[in-house]
Design a protein around this motif. Sequence first.
Motif, PDB file in Angstrom:
ATOM      1  N   GLY A  24       0.745  -1.482   0.052  1.00 21.26           N
ATOM      2  CA  GLY A  24       0.269   0.186  -0.307  1.00 21.26           C
ATOM      3  C   GLY A  24       0.681   1.631  -0.164  1.00 21.26           C
ATOM      4  N   SER A  25       2.237   0.919  -0.149  1.00 24.20           N
ATOM      5  CA  SER A  25       2.772   2.713  -0.239  1.00 24.20           C
ATOM      6  C   SER A  25       3.514   2.256  -1.675  1.00 24.20           C
ATOM      7  CB  SER A  25       4.673   2.157   0.574  1.00 24.20           C
ATOM      8  OG  SER A  25       4.774   1.301   0.147  1.00 24.20           O
ATOM      9  N   GLY A  26       2.844   2.396  -2.441  1.00 22.75           N
ATOM     10  CA  GLY A  26       3.860   2.315  -3.723  1.00 22.75           C
ATOM     11  C   GLY A  26       3.353   3.726  -4.077  1.00 22.75           C
ATOM     12  N   LYS A  27       2.640   3.687  -5.875  1.00 18.36           N
ATOM     13  CA  LYS A  27       2.429   4.530  -6.679  1.00 18.36           C
ATOM     14  C   LYS A  27       1.026   4.939  -6.249  1.00 18.36           C
ATOM     15  CE  LYS A  27       4.489   3.446 -10.743  1.00 18.36           C
ATOM     16  NZ  LYS A  27       4.950   1.693 -10.143  1.00 18.36           N
ATOM     17  N   MET A  28      -0.133   3.673  -6.132  1.00 22.30           N
ATOM     18  CA  MET A  28      -1.160   3.329  -6.617  1.00 22.30           C
ATOM     19  C   MET A  28      -2.086   3.642  -5.399  1.00 22.30           C
ATOM     20  SD  MET A  28      -2.565   0.778  -9.232  1.00 22.30           S
ATOM     21  CE  MET A  28      -4.716   1.971  -9.416  1.00 22.30           C
ATOM     22  N   GLY A  29      -1.164   2.735  -4.137  1.00 25.15           N
ATOM     23  CA  GLY A  29      -1.648   1.839  -2.439  1.00 25.15           C
ATOM     24  C   GLY A  29      -2.084   3.659  -1.971  1.00 25.15           C
ATOM     25  N   SER A  53       3.346  -2.565   3.799  1.00 25.19           N
ATOM     26  CA  SER A  53       4.274  -2.792   3.257  1.00 25.19           C
ATOM     27  C   SER A  53       5.981  -2.776   4.210  1.00 25.19           C
ATOM     28  CB  SER A  53       4.996  -1.978   1.603  1.00 25.19           C
ATOM     29  OG  SER A  53       5.452  -0.418   2.665  1.00 25.19           O
ATOM     30  N   ARG A  54       7.162  -2.936   3.096  1.00 27.67           N
ATOM     31  CA  ARG A  54       8.264  -2.689   3.606  1.00 27.67           C
ATOM     32  C   ARG A  54       8.547  -1.252   4.094  1.00 27.67           C
ATOM     33  NH1 ARG A  54      11.712  -5.251  -0.677  1.00 27.67           N
ATOM     34  NH2 ARG A  54      10.813  -4.311  -1.533  1.00 27.67           N
ATOM     35  N   PHE A  55       7.730  -1.010   3.583  1.00 29.60           N
ATOM     36  CA  PHE A  55       7.834   1.399   3.868  1.00 29.60           C
ATOM     37  C   PHE A  55       9.297   1.783   3.888  1.00 29.60           C
ATOM     38  CE2 PHE A  55       4.038   0.683   5.519  1.00 29.60           C
ATOM     39  CZ  PHE A  55       3.137   1.668   4.642  1.00 29.60           C
ATOM     40  N   SER A  56       9.829   1.594   2.475  1.00 27.34           N
ATOM     41  CA  SER A  56      11.218   1.870   1.774  1.00 27.34           C
ATOM     42  C   SER A  56      11.411   3.245   2.133  1.00 27.34           C
ATOM     43  CB  SER A  56      11.651   1.319   0.423  1.00 27.34           C
ATOM     44  OG  SER A  56      10.200   0.876  -0.130  1.00 27.34           O
ATOM     45  N   ASP A  57      10.002   3.623   1.835  1.00 30.57           N
ATOM     46  CA  ASP A  57       9.285   5.005   1.090  1.00 30.57           C
ATOM     47  C   ASP A  57       8.942   5.683   2.257  1.00 30.57           C
ATOM     48  OD1 ASP A  57       8.923   7.843   0.935  1.00 30.57           O
ATOM     49  OD2 ASP A  57       8.163   6.736  -1.016  1.00 30.57           O
ATOM     50  N   CYS A  74       5.809  -4.712   6.512  1.00 25.12           N
ATOM     51  CA  CYS A  74       6.085  -6.193   6.831  1.00 25.12           C
ATOM     52  C   CYS A  74       6.506  -6.587   5.481  1.00 25.12           C
ATOM     53  CB  CYS A  74       4.837  -6.391   6.634  1.00 25.12           C
ATOM     54  SG  CYS A  74       3.893  -7.118   5.647  1.00 25.12           S
ATOM     55  N   ASP A  75       8.026  -7.643   5.022  1.00 28.02           N
ATOM     56  CA  ASP A  75       7.919  -8.131   4.042  1.00 28.02           C
ATOM     57  C   ASP A  75       6.948  -9.655   4.008  1.00 28.02           C
ATOM     58  OD1 ASP A  75       9.737  -9.120   1.731  1.00 28.02           O
ATOM     59  OD2 ASP A  75      11.746  -9.728   3.192  1.00 28.02           O
ATOM     60  N   LEU A  76       6.626  -9.151   2.963  1.00 27.55           N
ATOM     61  CA  LEU A  76       5.819  -9.741   2.640  1.00 27.55           C
ATOM     62  C   LEU A  76       6.448 -11.463   1.702  1.00 27.55           C
ATOM     63  CD1 LEU A  76       2.746  -8.102   0.486  1.00 27.55           C
ATOM     64  CD2 LEU A  76       2.511  -9.521   1.998  1.00 27.55           C
ATOM     65  N   LEU A  77       8.002 -11.333   1.844  1.00 30.34           N
ATOM     66  CA  LEU A  77       8.201 -12.300   1.494  1.00 30.34           C
ATOM     67  C   LEU A  77       8.921 -13.586   2.395  1.00 30.34           C
ATOM     68  CD1 LEU A  77      10.873 -11.036  -1.237  1.00 30.34           C
ATOM     69  CD2 LEU A  77       9.102 -13.572  -1.805  1.00 30.34           C
TER      70      LEU A  77
HETATM   71  N1  LIG Z   1       0.617   1.544 -11.732  1.00 30.32           N
HETATM   72  C1  LIG Z   1       0.079   1.285 -13.014  1.00 30.32           C
HETATM   73  O1  LIG Z   1      -0.012   1.765 -14.134  1.00 30.32           O
HETATM   74  C2  LIG Z   1      -0.260  -0.387 -12.991  1.00 30.32           C
HETATM   75  C3  LIG Z   1      -0.304  -0.983 -13.731  1.00 30.32           C
HETATM   76  C4  LIG Z   1      -0.379  -2.258 -14.485  1.00 30.32           C
HETATM   77  C5  LIG Z   1      -0.742  -3.272 -13.008  1.00 30.32           C
HETATM   78  N2  LIG Z   1       0.047  -2.804 -11.626  1.00 30.32           N
HETATM   79  C6  LIG Z   1      -0.044  -3.415 -10.769  1.00 30.32           C
HETATM   80  O2  LIG Z   1      -0.390  -2.624  -9.792  1.00 30.32           O
HETATM   81  C7  LIG Z   1       0.086  -2.579  -8.134  1.00 30.32           C
HETATM   82  C8  LIG Z   1       0.628  -1.575  -8.087  1.00 30.32           C
HETATM   83  O3  LIG Z   1       0.787  -0.795  -8.390  1.00 30.32           O
HETATM   84  P1  LIG Z   1       2.053   0.466  -8.037  1.00 30.32           P
HETATM   85  O4  LIG Z   1       2.241   1.259  -9.258  1.00 30.32           O
HETATM   86  O5  LIG Z   1       1.221   0.576  -7.071  1.00 30.32           O
HETATM   87  O6  LIG Z   1       3.029  -0.622  -7.536  1.00 30.32           O
HETATM   88  P2  LIG Z   1       4.361  -0.453  -6.749  1.00 30.32           P
HETATM   89  O7  LIG Z   1       4.506   0.968  -7.182  1.00 30.32           O
HETATM   90  O8  LIG Z   1       5.654  -1.201  -7.615  1.00 30.32           O
HETATM   91  O9  LIG Z   1       4.288  -0.936  -5.156  1.00 30.32           O
HETATM   92  C9  LIG Z   1       4.239  -2.117  -4.688  1.00 30.32           C
HETATM   93  C10 LIG Z   1       4.162  -2.066  -4.051  1.00 30.32           C
HETATM   94  O10 LIG Z   1       4.622  -3.439  -3.076  1.00 30.32           O
HETATM   95  C11 LIG Z   1       5.454  -3.409  -2.116  1.00 30.32           C
HETATM   96  N3  LIG Z   1       6.638  -4.440  -2.137  1.00 30.32           N
HETATM   97  C12 LIG Z   1       7.352  -4.224  -2.816  1.00 30.32           C
HETATM   98  N4  LIG Z   1       8.181  -5.418  -2.377  1.00 30.32           N
HETATM   99  C13 LIG Z   1       7.065  -6.089  -1.126  1.00 30.32           C
HETATM  100  C14 LIG Z   1       7.480  -6.976  -0.287  1.00 30.32           C
HETATM  101  N5  LIG Z   1       8.253  -7.674   0.166  1.00 30.32           N
HETATM  102  N6  LIG Z   1       6.873  -6.236   1.191  1.00 30.32           N
HETATM  103  C15 LIG Z   1       5.938  -5.510   1.405  1.00 30.32           C
HETATM  104  N7  LIG Z   1       5.668  -4.838   0.320  1.00 30.32           N
HETATM  105  C16 LIG Z   1       6.531  -4.989  -0.755  1.00 30.32           C
HETATM  106  C17 LIG Z   1       6.535  -1.739  -2.282  1.00 30.32           C
HETATM  107  O11 LIG Z   1       6.787  -1.051  -0.861  1.00 30.32           O
HETATM  108  P3  LIG Z   1       7.626  -1.451  -0.079  1.00 30.32           P
HETATM  109  O12 LIG Z   1       9.006  -1.546  -1.826  1.00 30.32           O
HETATM  110  O13 LIG Z   1       8.637  -0.310   0.661  1.00 30.32           O
HETATM  111  O14 LIG Z   1       8.030  -2.755   0.095  1.00 30.32           O
HETATM  112  C18 LIG Z   1       4.857  -0.946  -2.988  1.00 30.32           C
HETATM  113  O15 LIG Z   1       4.166  -0.772  -1.480  1.00 30.32           O
HETATM  114  C19 LIG Z   1       1.263  -3.557  -9.349  1.00 30.32           C
HETATM  115  O16 LIG Z   1       1.503  -5.017  -8.346  1.00 30.32           O
HETATM  116  C20 LIG Z   1       1.410  -3.711 -10.870  1.00 30.32           C
HETATM  117  O17 LIG Z   1       1.263  -4.667 -10.765  1.00 30.32           O
HETATM  118  C21 LIG Z   1      -0.009  -1.171 -12.125  1.00 30.32           C
END
Ligand SMILES: NC(=O)c1ccc[n+]([C@@H]2O[C@H](COP(=O)([O-])OP(=O)(O)OC[C@H]3O[C@@H](n4cnc5c(N)ncnc54)[C@H](OP(=O)(O)O)[C@@H]3O)[C@@H](O)[C@H]2O)c1
Length: 328
Positions: A24-29, A53-57, A74-77
Motif C-alpha cells: 500500500g505504499s507504492g504509486k497507487m496504494g 509494505s516494507r515502507f522503503s519510502d 512487513c516483508d511479504l516474502l
Molecule cells: N501503476 C500502474 O499503472 C499499474 C499498471 C498495471 C498493473 N499495476 C499493478 O498494480 C500493483 C500496484 O501498482 P503500483 O504502481 O502501486 O506498484 P508499485 O509502485 O511498484 O508498488 C508496489 C508496492 O509493493 C510493495 N512491496 C514490494 N515488495 C514488497 C515486499 N517484499 N513486502 C511488502 N511489500 C512489498 C512496495 O513497497 P516497499 O518496496 O516499500 O515494500 C509498494 O508498496 C502492482 O502489482 C502492479 O503490478 C500497476
Amino acid sequence: MTEPTAPLVEFITSVRSPLLVLGGSGKMGPSLAAMAKRAAALAGVELRVIALSRFSDQAARRWLEERGVETLACDLLDPAHVAALPDADDIIYMAGRKFGTTDNPALTWAMNMLPPEYVCRRFPNARVVALSTGCVYPLIPVEQGGSREEDPLTPIGEYSNACVARERVFEYLATTTGTRVCLIRLNYALDLRYGVLVDIALKVLSGAPIDLTVGYLNAIWQRDANAMIIRALSLAQSPAFPLNLTGPETLSVRAVAQRFGELFRREPIFAGTESPVALLNDSGKAHQLLGLPETSIEQVIRWTANWLEHQGRVLGKPTHYEVADGRY
Ligand SMILES: NC(=O)c1ccc[n+]([C@@H]2O[C@H](COP(=O)([O-])OP(=O)(O)OC[C@H]3O[C@@H](n4cnc5c(N)ncnc54)[C@H](OP(=O)(O)O)[C@@H]3O)[C@@H](O)[C@H]2O)c1
C-alpha cells in the motif's frame, strides 16, 4: 485523486474492518487507502484501513498516517511476517516487482509468486482483490481492439511471465484454500506525477523524440481505477475471477503527443512508425459490472499539461510503455 466516487461511498458500507492494503505504499496504494478512508467517513461507517509494505519510502508512510490510514511494516516474502498479519476479511493486494527485472529476475519471480501463496493460506476466508496487469497478454493486432479475459496468457519477457505466474498461484490457491479472489488486469493508471501521459508530455516539453513503435495503448485515471478496484471486492470468488480494467478507448501515442503539442504550443518530435501490434485490453466486462470511468482522457491530458507547466512534482518513474520486447 482520493475523492471517493458515489458508487464507492455506497459500497464501502459492505467492506469489513480492517481493510488491509498489501503493497500500500507504492504509486497507487496511498491514494487507494486514503480514498477508502474518505469513503467510509462520508458513508458514516467506522472502517480501519491498514496499509502494509516494507515502507522503503517513509514519506509515503507519513502521508498515509496523516490521512488516518494505519501503517504496518512487513516483508511479504517472509512467511513469518505474513503469519503475524492482523486478521482481516477484505484485502486489496497491490504488492509486486517490475523494474529491475533484467538485473535480478529471480527476485521478480519470487516477489510476484511467493506472497500470493502465503497470503491465501493466511486468509482462507477473505475476499481478495489482487492487482495483476494487462501485460499478461501478448501484443495483439491493433485492429482487434483488445485482449479479453478468456484469451491465452502468452506474453514475452520475464516480468510479464512472472505476472502470469502471480495470477496462476492466486488461481490455484483460490480453489485449494477457498480464498475468494478477483484478479485485476490493469492497463496504465494515470496520475499527475507518473503514467504514460506524463511520459509523453515530458518528451513533448523537452523536445525528446517520441518512439512510435508501440503506437497505441489504454489508460485510466487512477482515481477511477482505485474506486473500481475497491468495489471489485464484490466480485471476488472461488475459482478466481479475472477482470480487465482500463479506459474504454484505444489511445494513439501520436495523437496524444499532438494534443500535448497544441497545449504546450510545441511541435512533438516523432521517431519510427507505429507497428501493427500493441498491448491492448478490452475492459467491456468491467464497464458492464462496475460502470465506465468518470474521467475522460481529454480531461486528464489537460490536467497533466497544466500540472507540468506549473512545475508540479513528478516521481521520476517512467512507465516504459514503449518497451515491446518485455525487458524491464
Ligand atoms: N501503476 C500502474 O499503472 C499499474 C499498471 C498495471 C498493473 N499495476 C499493478 O498494480 C500493483 C500496484 O501498482 P503500483 O504502481 O502501486 O506498484 P508499485 O509502485 O511498484 O508498488 C508496489 C508496492 O509493493 C510493495 N512491496 C514490494 N515488495 C514488497 C515486499 N517484499 N513486502 C511488502 N511489500 C512489498 C512496495 O513497497 P516497499 O518496496 O516499500 O515494500 C509498494 O508498496 C502492482 O502489482 C502492479 O503490478 C500497476
